[in-house]
Design an enzyme around this catalytic site. Structure first.
Site, PDB file in Angstrom:
ATOM      1  CG  HIS A   1      -2.131  -0.854   1.087  1.00  6.58           C
ATOM      2  ND1 HIS A   1      -3.266  -0.477   0.421  1.00  6.58           N
ATOM      3  CD2 HIS A   1      -2.382  -2.107   1.542  1.00  6.58           C
ATOM      4  CE1 HIS A   1      -4.173  -1.458   0.463  1.00  6.58           C
ATOM      5  NE2 HIS A   1      -3.650  -2.459   1.132  1.00  6.58           N
TER       6      HIS A   1
ATOM      7  CG  ASP B   1      -3.181  -3.811   5.101  1.00  5.65           C
ATOM      8  OD1 ASP B   1      -2.225  -3.060   5.357  1.00  5.65           O
ATOM      9  OD2 ASP B   1      -4.210  -3.424   4.510  1.00  5.65           O
ATOM     10  CD  GLU B   2      -6.006  -5.587   1.362  1.00 10.03           C
ATOM     11  OE1 GLU B   2      -7.145  -6.051   1.313  1.00 10.03           O
ATOM     12  OE2 GLU B   2      -5.751  -4.379   1.116  1.00 10.03           O
ATOM     13  CB  VAL B   3       2.488  -7.297   1.458  1.00  9.98           C
ATOM     14  CG1 VAL B   3       3.813  -7.014   0.748  1.00  9.98           C
ATOM     15  CG2 VAL B   3       2.401  -6.523   2.768  1.00  9.98           C
TER      16      VAL B   3
END
Length: 834
Positions: free
Chosen positions: A261, A323-325
């Site tokens: 992100h 998160d969400e790498v």
């Protein structure tokens, strides 16, 4: 004798009214004793504030004035005098740290807290008592309250990256949290779409990374359009907001989104990202948004960023996300692959773990503790002091506690307030449809899955408001926040055994919604329900005294629309919309008129139910009708529906023999072509409840307002195989097209009807349903009467366009004149009105 009895009854009735004077406190206190007497506030009342909380003295004085209309004389001290209001810190109190005691007598008021925050919590309760609907202005009921929180962490996150909120708006948000005894403001300051905190050692993070639009390093996104959009907070701004929050008993935890992100970072400083030959996309479709783990200089950069954050934020924790790498990026990077080989790693989760261990050491170097999303548990052990935010579900909180980490429960299914609040409202849907009642139902401690010691690691509960879709309508951030945060506050503060939805809803609607208005919050009011039967629309108010307005032409009601007073006689019930108005700013969503359920069931036994219902009264026209099976709650989805058949005069119209789970909320299509008011219609179906679990549902049968002619869809753009062009041919509102490529000028989507269609209006919508993402920004819609020659219709406005044909239409075409600056384009079924 009768007269004496009547007088006694009147006397007892008035006495009961006094005794029942509702204070409507949210969150509900632990212990409360109330008498019918009151303290009359002197017109020149003196407020005495303990020296230990003198920084909050102005806040206390100003808010007392706002809530009572009485200007107090505020002084510093600790002596309780007659007819005064005293705020006192007593660290020897036998209460949890944020606890307080509030005592109101006929002679004065004393608020005593275990800490300064405890005193401020007591002050919030005092303000609520003064503003309760049944409390006479200028008086405070005699009451004794002992109160303390269930959880030490009572938080709320606001994302200021996707949408930027100015300093004053953030301060307002903190005020509203303080009023609900929430004590942590989680400030999500960085993400792909904007870096919002000034870092003096890396000025381009805000000079470049805080802005998106034409000519900027970041493309337009989330409604920002073809203009320069953004902003950031200077370090002085941040220090000002931190001090402001502390004066109100709220600590601020900053979040730095790493290593994923991070498009705003890599756009401003490209060298921070990986050097790859193949671009890979994150789950949001972003590219080049990951820090290079194998680049040693990046850890020096992170050290300088974290150092500056700790100078601005005194709070114990720095949230570093995780998160969400998009780990696939590292698989293409020579430096990351070399680091994996050097360390002997076999997967990229281990690389992620390496990154966070190094970040933890940097954070510890500056005497802070690390917090992160639940994904950072993957790939190896991390510091047991690192606090885990369980956002993907309750099971992740269980995993965290079992591994010995302090844990914050923030499951998207209950506490993500970017979720839509009903089926037809704007917002995400990936976690759940989350209204205030669903929020209130959340229990943060899974007692059956954790030992008593592990349960102690659940430190608290938090909500989150991601801002992708907060760009419109005006003040939508407030609409999405309240009263859901009011419900969250009670989960976080009040005893589990005291939770009761009906009691909470009564306090909320009797007094607390007005308090929200007094705070300046444009909250979401509760919608009415409107039902149609035998030519009559009947509306049920969501609570006593609610103001409901309506529109009879299919338009959204406004504050000037007619008031609903009595049942409405009509045959055109489909055009009516109803809406609750607390005031011009605080309104409910508009709701359609629903017919009453045609069937229902409720069982907890293993059994087979054969249901047959005469539904002749429900059917009143030819058209496409949809049968829906709606579980009464999310928790009662046991059972299988099968052999669904519709009969007209005992002749089978259509049957669906296949099995469908109740959990899937079956939606079945029927075509009625020979309607006659003398016809007899019957619906038969079977429910198999194969487990001893509760199965309960309402069955509705409603006529679609749209036509569904056979159509073929083609496009110049490559489709995503999971969201193909055929999704635009099924007239299912939940399915849609996604392309596999960005749109460019000259692209098109063509809808061609098998037979020309007569319609007075056709809506041609792009983007994901209810989500303004992947929409057409630049383009227009065309329509053709012969399939060859096209007339230009509306230009696209925020992804939507409408045409008004004068004769039967053979084809409709979306023509794109510019990129939408997003990785893909989405489009929806046509809405074709008769």
């Amino acid at each position: 004798m009768k007269k004496s009895m009547l007088l006694l009854a009147v006397f007892l009735s008035s006495l009961n009214a006094l005794q029942a004077q509702k204070l409507d406190i949210i969150p509900k206190p632990v212990k409360i004793q109330q008498k019918e007497e009151v303290f009359i506030i002197p017109s020149s009342v003196q407020i005495i504030v303990d020296k230990k909380i003198q920084k909050s003295a102005d806040y206390i004085g100003n808010n007392f004035l706002k809530n009572t209309g009485i200007i107090p004389a505020v002084s510093i001290g600790n002596k309780h005098k007659k007819n005064t209001i005293l705020f006192l810190v007593d660290e020897k109190m036998n209460l949890p740290l944020d606890g307080y005691e509030l005592s109101v007598t006929k002679k004065g008021v004393r608020v005593k807290g275990k800490s300064s925050n405890g005193v401020l919590n007591g002050f919030q309760t005092l303000l609520q008592i003064c503003s309760a609907k049944e409390v006479q202005k200028g008086t405070i009921p005699v009451v004794k309250i002992q109160d303390y929180p269930r959880f030490e962490w009572r938080g709320m996150m606001l994302d200021v990256s996707r949408q930027f909120f100015d300093k004053q708006t953030v301060k307002n948000y903190i005020d509203w949290l303080a009023a609900h005894k929430m004590n942590v403001f989680h400030w999500h300051l960085t993400d792909d779409n904007g870096w919002r905190a000034e870092i003096k050692s890396m000025p381009d993070l805000t000079l470049k990374g805080a802005w998106r639009g034409p000519g900027e390093v970041l493309l337009p996104s989330y409604g920002s359009g073809n203009k320069r959009y953004g902003g950031y907070y200077t370090q002085d701004d941040i220090k000002e907001v931190v001090a402001y929050a502390l004066d109100r008993g709220v600590s601020i935890m900053p979040e730095i989104e790493i290593p994923g992100h991070s498009r705003a970072v890599t756009a401003a400083y490209p060298e921070i990202g990986c050097v790859t030959t193949q671009e890979t996309k994150s789950v949001q479709g972003e590219v080049k948004n990951v820090w290079c783990v194998g680049r040693e200089e990046n850890y020096q950069i992170l050290d300088s960023i974290i150092r500056e954050f700790t100078e601005m934020f005194p709070f114990d924790y720095i949230h570093v996300a995780g998160d969400e790498v998009n780990r696939a990026n590292w698989e293409q990077c020579a430096k990351c692959k070399a680091l994996m080989e050097k360390e002997g790693y076999t997967d990229t989760f281990q690389l992620q773990n390496y990154f966070f261990k190094r970040v933890e050491k940097i954070v510890e170097k500056y005497n802070r503790k690390t917090a992160g999303w639940n994904e950072i548990l993957k790939g190896g052990e991390i510091n047991p002091n690192t606090e885990i935010f369980a956002w993907q579900g309750i099971s992740y909180g269980i995993e965290s506690a079992k591994k010995g980490h302090p844990t914050i429960m923030i499951p998207g299914q209950f506490t993500y307030f970017d979720m839509a609040q009903s089926e037809n409202e704007r917002g995400h849907r990936w976690a759940a449809i989350t209204d205030t009642k669903r929020v209130y139902s959340f229990e943060p401690i899974p007692e059956n899955d954790l030992t008593s010691e592990q349960q102690k690691l659940i430190k608290g509960v938090q909500g989150a408001l991601w801002s992708e879709y907060l760009d419109r309508p005006t003040r939508f951030m407030e609409y999405q926040s309240y009263p859901r945060i009011s419900a969250l506050s009670e989960i976080a503060w009040s005893k589990k055994e005291d939770k009761n939805w009906d009691d909470f809803y009564g306090r909320l609607t009797n007094s607390h919604l007005q308090r929200l208005v007094n705070m300046g919050i444009a909250f979401r009011d509760f919608p009415p329900s409107a039902t149609y039967k035998s030519g009559i629309i009947t509306v049920t108010q969501p609570y006593e005294g609610a103001v409901v307005r309506y529109d009879a032409q299919g338009n959204e009601p406004t504050i000037l629309s007619p008031l609903y007073i009595n049942p409405i006689e009509t045959k055109s019930y489909e055009q009516y919309l109803f809406r609750t108005f607390f005031n011009e700013d605080s309104v409910s969503p508009a709701v359609k008129v629903e017919k009453l359920p045609i069937a229902s069931w409720n069982t907890s036994q293993v059994k087979t139910l054969t249901i047959s219902e005469n539904i002749s009264e429900n059917i009143d026209k030819n058209g496409i009708w949809y049968l829906t099976f709606n579980p009464t709650t999310d928790a009662v989805t046991s059972g299988i529906v099968r052999t669904v058949s519709l009969f007209e005069n005992d002749k089978l119209i259509q049957t669906y023999p296949e099995e469908k789970t109740l959990k899937s909320k079956p939606r079945l299509r029927f075509l009625i072509e020979n309607y006659n008011e003398k016809n007899n219609y019957r619906l038969n179906f079977i429910v198999d409840n194969k487990e001893a679990k509760e199965s309960s549902a309402r069955v509705n049968f409603n006529c679609s307002p749209y036509q569904e002619p056979e159509v073929k869809v083609t496009s110049s753009m490559t489709e995503n195989p999971k969201f193909p062009l055929s999704k635009l041919e099924d007239y299912n509102i939940e399915t849609y097209l996604r392309t596999d490529v960005p749109c460019v000028s000259g692209d098109w989507i063509l809808y061609t009807f098998t037979k020309p269609v007569v319609s007075f209006k056709i809506d041609v919508l792009t983007g994901i349903p209810h989500h303004p993402r992947f929409i057409v920004n630049d383009g227009y819609v065309e329509y053709s009467y012969n399939g060859v020659d096209f007339e230009k219709g509306d230009s696209y406005e925020y992804g939507n366009a409408t045409i008004f044909p004068k004769q039967a239409v053979k084809a409709v075409r979306i023509t794109i004149t510019g990129t939408n600056n997003e990785p893909i384009l989405a489009a929806q079924d046509l809405k074709i009105y008769p």
